[in-house]
Design an enzyme around this catalytic site. Sequence first.
Site, PDB file in Angstrom:
ATOM      1  N   SER A 158      60.768  34.692   9.400  1.00 58.65           N
ATOM      2  CA  SER A 158      60.276  35.742   8.495  1.00 58.65           C
ATOM      3  C   SER A 158      59.448  36.811   9.205  1.00 58.65           C
ATOM      4  CB  SER A 158      59.463  35.135   7.355  1.00 58.65           C
ATOM      5  OG  SER A 158      58.219  34.677   7.806  1.00 58.65           O
ATOM      6  N   LYS A 171      52.152  36.196   7.567  1.00 61.51           N
ATOM      7  CA  LYS A 171      52.638  37.495   7.087  1.00 61.51           C
ATOM      8  C   LYS A 171      51.750  38.612   7.609  1.00 61.51           C
ATOM      9  CE  LYS A 171      55.623  35.316   4.590  1.00 61.51           C
ATOM     10  NZ  LYS A 171      56.949  35.156   5.127  1.00 61.51           N
TER      11      LYS A 171
END
Length: 182
Positions: free
Chosen positions: A44, A87
């Site tokens: 990701s 993230k």
Amino acid sequence: MEQNNKKDVKNEVLEWVKSILLAIIIAVLIKTFVFNTTYVLGNSMYPTLHERDRLFANKIPLYFSGPKRGEIVVLKAPDASNKDYIKRVIGVGGDTVAIIDGQVYLNGELLEEDYIEEGSYTQVYDDNYWEVPEGYVFVLGDNREEGASKDSRYFGCVPVESIKGVTSFRYFPFNERFGKID
């Protein structure tokens, strides 16, 4: 004479036990309040982070200023217990984030994202516009391929208190990617 030897051994053992206990207490305090380590599972955050990269997550910035735009953070997964996500912070409290035609806009201006692959198209799921409340952040994975990252496009803004650390240093693997993360 034998009595003194037993007493010396007892004192030495006691000193060793004290030293070991002190070391354990210091390690727990450092892990709890200063920094932690984490590793990357999945893609990701590609191309910035690769699977099995190992990172230091610094907790000290969270005590003073909170996460800043552009920082990579480790956060408790809002959609799964006992799981963490890594993230990038895109928006902080008071910001607006919009994704239009695959491009990210922060407070009405196109966001310059030199950390994603050139030509990447940022997919949207249901919403394409978010107002970030105070005490929250909007996060995205650097990999913008469809389905590659569960992030704020999927679960919305996340509370700052769910952030476990800010990461900016990769300590493994020992190759050209070792060191500071941009």
